[in-house]
Design an enzyme around this catalytic site. Structure first.
Site, PDB file in Angstrom:
ATOM      1  N   HIS A  75     -80.460 -48.790 -31.330  1.00  8.19           N
ATOM      2  CA  HIS A  75     -81.019 -49.872 -30.655  1.00  8.19           C
ATOM      3  C   HIS A  75     -82.532 -49.564 -30.580  1.00  8.19           C
ATOM      4  O   HIS A  75     -83.072 -48.531 -30.830  1.00  8.19           O
ATOM      5  CB  HIS A  75     -80.526 -50.186 -29.368  1.00  8.19           C
ATOM      6  CG  HIS A  75     -80.401 -48.591 -28.624  1.00  8.19           C
ATOM      7  ND1 HIS A  75     -81.765 -48.234 -27.960  1.00  8.19           N
ATOM      8  CD2 HIS A  75     -79.806 -47.623 -28.488  1.00  8.19           C
ATOM      9  CE1 HIS A  75     -81.506 -46.995 -27.394  1.00  8.19           C
ATOM     10  NE2 HIS A  75     -80.261 -46.684 -27.814  1.00  8.19           N
ATOM     11  N   ASP A 338     -78.312 -43.219 -30.965  1.00  5.46           N
ATOM     12  CA  ASP A 338     -79.002 -41.971 -31.862  1.00  5.46           C
ATOM     13  C   ASP A 338     -77.957 -41.078 -32.083  1.00  5.46           C
ATOM     14  O   ASP A 338     -77.872 -40.616 -33.084  1.00  5.46           O
ATOM     15  CB  ASP A 338     -80.047 -41.354 -30.996  1.00  5.46           C
ATOM     16  CG  ASP A 338     -79.817 -40.782 -29.721  1.00  5.46           C
ATOM     17  OD1 ASP A 338     -78.699 -41.004 -29.343  1.00  5.46           O
ATOM     18  OD2 ASP A 338     -80.720 -40.363 -29.075  1.00  5.46           O
TER      19      ASP A 338
HETATM   20  C1  TPP Z   1     -70.424 -35.948 -30.461  1.00  2.00           C
HETATM   21  C2  TPP Z   1     -70.867 -36.246 -29.148  1.00  2.00           C
HETATM   22  N1  TPP Z   1     -69.977 -36.630 -27.974  1.00  2.00           N
HETATM   23  C3  TPP Z   1     -70.330 -36.908 -27.018  1.00  2.00           C
HETATM   24  C4  TPP Z   1     -71.691 -36.812 -26.883  1.00  2.00           C
HETATM   25  C5  TPP Z   1     -72.206 -37.464 -25.336  1.00  2.00           C
HETATM   26  N2  TPP Z   1     -73.213 -38.567 -25.493  1.00  2.00           N
HETATM   27  C6  TPP Z   1     -74.280 -37.854 -24.710  1.00  2.00           C
HETATM   28  S1  TPP Z   1     -75.308 -39.342 -25.109  1.00  2.00           S
HETATM   29  C7  TPP Z   1     -74.331 -40.237 -25.713  1.00  2.00           C
HETATM   30  C8  TPP Z   1     -74.765 -41.692 -26.217  1.00  2.00           C
HETATM   31  C9  TPP Z   1     -75.989 -41.985 -26.429  1.00  2.00           C
HETATM   32  O1  TPP Z   1     -76.831 -42.152 -25.483  1.00  2.00           O
HETATM   33  P1  TPP Z   1     -78.498 -41.747 -25.561  1.00  2.00           P
HETATM   34  O2  TPP Z   1     -78.823 -40.676 -25.802  1.00  2.00           O
HETATM   35  O3  TPP Z   1     -78.549 -42.727 -24.265  1.00  2.00           O
HETATM   36  O4  TPP Z   1     -78.789 -42.584 -26.930  1.00  2.00           O
HETATM   37  P2  TPP Z   1     -79.053 -44.134 -27.148  1.00  2.00           P
HETATM   38  O5  TPP Z   1     -78.713 -44.909 -26.687  1.00  2.00           O
HETATM   39  O6  TPP Z   1     -80.783 -44.121 -26.550  1.00  2.00           O
HETATM   40  O7  TPP Z   1     -79.250 -43.890 -28.640  1.00  2.00           O
HETATM   41  C10 TPP Z   1     -73.147 -39.549 -25.962  1.00  2.00           C
HETATM   42  C11 TPP Z   1     -72.174 -40.226 -26.526  1.00  2.00           C
HETATM   43  C12 TPP Z   1     -72.606 -36.496 -27.736  1.00  2.00           C
HETATM   44  N3  TPP Z   1     -74.023 -36.464 -27.303  1.00  2.00           N
HETATM   45  N4  TPP Z   1     -72.286 -36.202 -28.771  1.00  2.00           N
END
Ligand code: TPP
Length: 467
Positions: A75, A338
């Site tokens: 995004h 990300d």
């Molecule tokens: C493999 C994995 N499982 C679970 C997580 C938990 N997790 C933390 S942030 C996130 C989603 C992404 O969020 P954000 O860091 O806010 O990224 P953005 O939406 O800005 O790309 C997830 C799934 C992780 N980082 N990695």
């Protein structure tokens, strides 16, 4: 009197509609002056092209024909998440409660500074023309996606000559969905696009663009023994400097760390940030490497389970590539987060996994992994499959640069011959097991990624989540 009441009611209505930005004039002189800082912000700041461009042309090599194209994009520029927003607000309260004049790099706070999070409803969301702090903010997620769509058409528009109806896939996070919609708006109304919103709730299991969310086995702290070794003295130094310049101010190392995120998200929301000017270059380099390190050991090659997580999507893209002759659809566009893109690139092997990053010092020769280069806001990874004479090739382009596969790049435009690519890919996914490693069965009984194949009949329209 009556007239002025009418005007103010009208103005309030327009402000509520978010269409007419009333208030301060844009700071034209400052906007655009901080782009050299973007690469140091761990991907939280605005989009920039991959700086490690090797000079390889993005053009389709001479005499070749594009057979299939995938895009996996992040995004666009956004406001902080709820949790980061709360942390930044806490530091802001400390500063806003300071009763004396500010000195040094915090002096800008004397001049009518308006905190960039004006409405908590903006948290987790894209920055847009309507919710920006500055009328001329050029770094909104909205504009990024629309500009990306126009550039995409300029580069690959020929792929749509015989295909004007197609789906676009988005994870069900609201900001991801909104970015896909802005991208669709940017493509223009000559297309008939159906936006498929694919659940990123845990219960989606393997049928997701966000495998990380369906992975209870993932442990944020798994490599804390390594990460805890990273020297964060620079944060204490920043806090000390600011406290010394401003008697009675009690900023902590944790506030200093928060200021970097403040800088990044304020750039997304305002177009510039005086907070970014607090840091020395050395401090930006320390912070940036800290972000690389964390990301490498939580979502990259430094965490052994990540290859399995990324394999969920990589396997699906391999299946699509192998079907290029029988699939009518040539272009596959998807949006996600990300971390999911980093997991995917880790499985592909496009992030160096020969050298584990050290936490003992900031390495220069031994670090090719700069998180922000791979996943700035609005990041985009393309997979190109093209035919030249009798041979077919695959290559990747990340954020406007061709990034070859290190051990398979002898084809035109440093691409990888398709059978060599399939052999290479097989080795990359050998031994991976997303379902098992993530313990998916504890949250979902969905064991396969099917949305690329069954969207016609299933029509994905999942509830949007602010996550
Ligand atoms: C493999 C994995 N499982 C679970 C997580 C938990 N997790 C933390 S942030 C996130 C989603 C992404 O969020 P954000 O860091 O806010 O990224 P953005 O939406 O800005 O790309 C997830 C799934 C992780 N980082 N990695």
């Amino acid at each position: 009197m009556f007239k002025s009441v009418v005007y103010s009611v009208l103005a309030a209505a327009l402000v509520n509609a978010g269409t007419i930005p009333l208030g301060k004039l844009a700071d034209v002189a400052k906007i655009g002056t901080q782009e050299d800082i973007f690469p140091f912000l761990g991907g939280a700041g605005p989009y920039f092209s991959f700086p490690g461009d090797y000079g390889i042309s993005r053009d389709l090599p001479e005499g070749c024909e594009m057979k299939q194209l995938h895009m996996l994009a992040r995004h666009g520029e956004r406001y902080p998440t709820y949790s980061k927003g709360a942390t930044i607000t806490k530091t802001w309260y400390k500063l806003s409660n300071y009763t004396r004049q500010f000195n040094g790099s915090l002096s800008f706070l004397n001049d009518d500074y308006e905190f960039f999070i004006r409405d908590n409803d903006d948290l987790e969301m894209e920055t847009t023309m309507a919710n920006s702090n500055d009328v001329l903010n050029p770094y909104t997620g909205e504009m990024d996606a629309k500009r990306h769509a126009r550039e995409f058409l300029a580069q690959y528009g020929y792929m749509f000559e015989n295909q004007t109806s197609f789906p676009i896939f988005a994870a069900s996070s609201e900001r991801v969905h909104d970015t896909a919609q802005y991208f669709i708006d940017g493509l223009g109304d000559q297309f008939n696009i159906s936006l498929q919103t694919v659940s990123e709730a845990m219960s989606a299991g393997a049928n997701t663009l966000s495998a990380g969310n369906a992975c209870p086995g993932w442990d944020e702290d798994a490599n804390d023994d390594i990460l805890d070794k990273y020297d964060t003295t620079y944060l204490g130094d920043i806090a000390k400097r600011l406290n010394k310049e401003n008697k009675g101010l009690n900023l902590t190392s944790s506030d200093a760390n928060t200021l970097f995120a403040w800088c990044a998200y304020e750039l997304n929301a305002r177009g510039y940030s005086d907070v970014c000017d607090i840091f020395t270059r050395d401090e930006l380099v320390h912070y940036s490497y800290g972000q690389d390190l964390t990301s490498f050991y939580q979502d990259g090659p430094g965490y052994d389970m990540i290859r399995s997580v990324g394999a969920n999507l990589f396997n699906a893209t391999l299946k699509l590539l192998k079907q290029s002759e029988i699939q009518d659809q040539k272009v596959w566009l998807s949006f996600t987060h990300d971390t999911d893109i980093l997991n995917y690139l880790t499985t592909i092997g496009i992030i160096d996994d020969k050298n584990n990053l050290t936490a003992d010092y900031v390495p220069f020769m031994d670090n090719t992994f700069h998180k922000s280069w791979y996943v700035p806001q609005g990041a985009r990874v393309y997979t190109e499959k093209f035919q030249c004479s009798n041979s077919t090739y695959v290559r990747y382009a990340i954020n406007d640069a061709v990034v070859p596969i290190e051990t398979c790049s002898t084809g035109p435009g440093f691409s990888c011959e398709v059978n060599d690519f399939y052999d290479y890919a097989e080795k990359r996914v050998a031994g991976t097991d997303f379902l098992k490693v993530c313990n998916v069965s504890s949250v979902s009984n969905v064991t396969e990624l099917t949305f690329y194949w069954d969207w016609h009949t299933t029509h994905y329209n999942d509830t949007l989540l602010k996550q």
